[in-house]
Structures are given as C-alpha cells and as structure tokens.
Design a protein around this motif. Sequence first.
Motif, PDB file in Angstrom:
ATOM      1  N   SER A 109       0.832  -1.210   0.000  1.00 36.68           N
ATOM      2  CA  SER A 109       0.000   0.000   0.000  1.00 36.68           C
ATOM      3  C   SER A 109       0.865   1.258   0.000  1.00 36.68           C
ATOM      4  O   SER A 109       0.535   2.254  -0.644  1.00 36.68           O
ATOM      5  CB  SER A 109      -0.972   0.003   1.178  1.00 36.68           C
ATOM      6  OG  SER A 109      -0.279   0.109   2.402  1.00 36.68           O
ATOM      7  N   LYS A 110       2.000   1.213   0.714  1.00 33.68           N
ATOM      8  CA  LYS A 110       2.915   2.363   0.722  1.00 33.68           C
ATOM      9  C   LYS A 110       3.530   2.568  -0.660  1.00 33.68           C
ATOM     10  O   LYS A 110       3.627   3.692  -1.151  1.00 33.68           O
ATOM     11  CB  LYS A 110       4.012   2.166   1.766  1.00 33.68           C
ATOM     12  CG  LYS A 110       3.510   2.281   3.193  1.00 33.68           C
ATOM     13  CD  LYS A 110       4.650   2.199   4.153  1.00 33.68           C
ATOM     14  CE  LYS A 110       5.021   3.586   4.465  1.00 33.68           C
ATOM     15  NZ  LYS A 110       5.415   3.987   5.725  1.00 33.68           N
ATOM     16  N   ALA A 115       2.261   1.634  -3.514  1.00 32.60           N
ATOM     17  CA  ALA A 115       1.210   2.106  -4.423  1.00 32.60           C
ATOM     18  C   ALA A 115       0.943   3.597  -4.224  1.00 32.60           C
ATOM     19  O   ALA A 115       0.777   4.343  -5.197  1.00 32.60           O
ATOM     20  CB  ALA A 115      -0.067   1.299  -4.199  1.00 32.60           C
ATOM     21  N   ALA A 116       0.917   4.045  -2.975  1.00 28.30           N
ATOM     22  CA  ALA A 116       0.690   5.466  -2.689  1.00 28.30           C
ATOM     23  C   ALA A 116       1.827   6.315  -3.260  1.00 28.30           C
ATOM     24  O   ALA A 116       1.583   7.392  -3.816  1.00 28.30           O
ATOM     25  CB  ALA A 116       0.560   5.690  -1.188  1.00 28.30           C
ATOM     26  N   GLU A 117       3.062   5.832  -3.139  1.00 24.64           N
ATOM     27  CA  GLU A 117       4.198   6.561  -3.700  1.00 24.64           C
ATOM     28  C   GLU A 117       4.097   6.638  -5.223  1.00 24.64           C
ATOM     29  O   GLU A 117       4.395   7.676  -5.816  1.00 24.64           O
ATOM     30  CB  GLU A 117       5.513   5.909  -3.288  1.00 24.64           C
ATOM     31  CG  GLU A 117       5.900   6.204  -1.861  1.00 24.64           C
ATOM     32  CD  GLU A 117       7.314   5.760  -1.538  1.00 24.64           C
ATOM     33  OE1 GLU A 117       8.120   5.495  -2.466  1.00 24.64           O
ATOM     34  OE2 GLU A 117       7.639   5.699  -0.338  1.00 24.64           O
ATOM     35  N   LEU A 168       1.344   6.570  -7.029  1.00 23.47           N
ATOM     36  CA  LEU A 168       0.273   7.512  -7.356  1.00 23.47           C
ATOM     37  C   LEU A 168       0.729   8.957  -7.165  1.00 23.47           C
ATOM     38  O   LEU A 168       0.431   9.823  -7.988  1.00 23.47           O
ATOM     39  CB  LEU A 168      -0.965   7.232  -6.508  1.00 23.47           C
ATOM     40  CG  LEU A 168      -1.754   5.981  -6.875  1.00 23.47           C
ATOM     41  CD1 LEU A 168      -2.816   5.688  -5.817  1.00 23.47           C
ATOM     42  CD2 LEU A 168      -2.381   6.136  -8.248  1.00 23.47           C
ATOM     43  N   ALA A 169       1.441   9.219  -6.081  1.00 22.88           N
ATOM     44  CA  ALA A 169       1.934  10.577  -5.837  1.00 22.88           C
ATOM     45  C   ALA A 169       2.918  10.996  -6.921  1.00 22.88           C
ATOM     46  O   ALA A 169       2.872  12.121  -7.424  1.00 22.88           O
ATOM     47  CB  ALA A 169       2.588  10.661  -4.461  1.00 22.88           C
ATOM     48  N   ILE A 228       7.627  12.984  -1.049  1.00 18.18           N
ATOM     49  CA  ILE A 228       7.267  11.711  -0.423  1.00 18.18           C
ATOM     50  C   ILE A 228       8.189  11.529   0.774  1.00 18.18           C
ATOM     51  O   ILE A 228       9.401  11.340   0.619  1.00 18.18           O
ATOM     52  CB  ILE A 228       7.397  10.552  -1.421  1.00 18.18           C
ATOM     53  CG1 ILE A 228       6.397  10.763  -2.572  1.00 18.18           C
ATOM     54  CG2 ILE A 228       7.174   9.217  -0.721  1.00 18.18           C
ATOM     55  CD1 ILE A 228       6.598   9.838  -3.742  1.00 18.18           C
ATOM     56  N   ARG A 230       9.421   9.441   3.718  1.00 20.48           N
ATOM     57  CA  ARG A 230       9.504   8.069   4.236  1.00 20.48           C
ATOM     58  C   ARG A 230      10.054   8.143   5.659  1.00 20.48           C
ATOM     59  O   ARG A 230      11.268   8.223   5.857  1.00 20.48           O
ATOM     60  CB  ARG A 230      10.425   7.231   3.369  1.00 20.48           C
ATOM     61  CG  ARG A 230       9.921   7.012   1.966  1.00 20.48           C
ATOM     62  CD  ARG A 230      10.971   6.274   1.161  1.00 20.48           C
ATOM     63  NE  ARG A 230      10.470   5.853  -0.119  1.00 20.48           N
ATOM     64  CZ  ARG A 230      11.236   5.419  -1.097  1.00 20.48           C
ATOM     65  NH1 ARG A 230      12.547   5.354  -0.927  1.00 20.48           N
ATOM     66  NH2 ARG A 230      10.708   5.053  -2.245  1.00 20.48           N
ATOM     67  N   ARG A 256      11.445  11.790  -3.294  1.00 18.36           N
ATOM     68  CA  ARG A 256      11.437  10.829  -2.185  1.00 18.36           C
ATOM     69  C   ARG A 256      12.570  11.135  -1.212  1.00 18.36           C
ATOM     70  O   ARG A 256      13.726  11.271  -1.622  1.00 18.36           O
ATOM     71  CB  ARG A 256      11.588   9.414  -2.728  1.00 18.36           C
ATOM     72  CG  ARG A 256      10.390   8.914  -3.480  1.00 18.36           C
ATOM     73  CD  ARG A 256      10.650   7.524  -4.049  1.00 18.36           C
ATOM     74  NE  ARG A 256       9.449   7.006  -4.654  1.00 18.36           N
ATOM     75  CZ  ARG A 256       9.076   7.259  -5.905  1.00 18.36           C
ATOM     76  NH1 ARG A 256       9.804   8.033  -6.666  1.00 18.36           N
ATOM     77  NH2 ARG A 256       7.972   6.734  -6.386  1.00 18.36           N
TER      78      ARG A 256
END
Length: 174
Positions: A4-5, A7-9, A11-12, A25, A27, A94
């Motif tokens: 999920s992390k 996937a969120a990255e 999308l962002a 992003i 982390r 990131r």
Amino acid sequence: YAASKAAAEMLAGEAATRTGLPVTIARLFNQLGPGQPGSQVPAGFAASIAQAETEGAASVKLEVGTPDARRDYTDTRDTARALRLVSERRVTGRLNFCSGRTHSLARLIDGLSAASEIAVEVVHRPERANRNDVPVIAGSPARLKGATGWQPQVPLERTLSEMLESRRCSLSGG
C-alpha cells in the motif's frame, strides 16, 4: 502494508508528473521520543519500567520476541526539524527521514535501563516474535542531508532517558 505504501508513492509520483505539482514523499523510519503511545514497543518498555518504579519494585521483566531486531530510529524532534527544513526549502521527491544508524531492541532496553534505578531483565519470548519480521531495517538520509543540511542532533541516550522521564511524569500526574 508495504504494497500500500509503494502504491501510494507511485500515485503521488504520477500526480506530480501529470500535473507539475511539487510532491514530496516523506519516508519516516522508526521514531522515538517522549510522549509516544505505549502501544509502540520502545515506549511500552519505558511505560513498564516507569510503572515498576512507581510501585517501588526492585526490578522489572520485559518480554521481547526479537531482541536482536535492528531498526533505524530517529528522535521525533529531529524528524520534526527535518520536515520543517524540507517544507521551507520546498524539497520534492522521495526522502528518507532516518538517522542512517540501526539499534537493536536489546540496545534500546539497555538505554532505558541505564536511565532507571531499578534492575531491568530482558526475557526472550520467541513466541512473541513476528514471523514476517525483517531482521534489519535501515535507511540512508543522504538525499535529505544533501537537500537541507539536516543532521540528527538528539543522542539516543537522551531520547531514551526523556522517554522514561515522560512516562514517570504521566504516572505522577505531572
């Protein structure tokens, strides 16, 4: 959790590419600091030690599933300062918010024990270990340091001592 992390990255990153919006992003690796909830393992250890002290115990036993598990811990105040610097400098991309150093749970317990007057015994309970636990999780703060000049400033011993003191204060109502 990791999927999920990731996937969120993704999308962002895609949103940044398509819209041109500045996206950062963050982390955040493992955080330590006074006032953390006892549901987080190191804060739970501090709570158990403070409780035993309050009760006048001579010692306390802490049950640990994986005492050798190593994590990259950063004091919450250092992380807050890093987040502020990233915001002020409008750094995008990131970034790892971490110290670049790992410590075992056993090392954290040693630090808490050093800040206490009572004896702290570690009881290894393999059945409490998470089967999917990764032995070492470490990060590199190189990009964060390069973009902001940030360096961790709060020594681990101070963080652990202040976590324990915070727990003592919460138990005494102060």
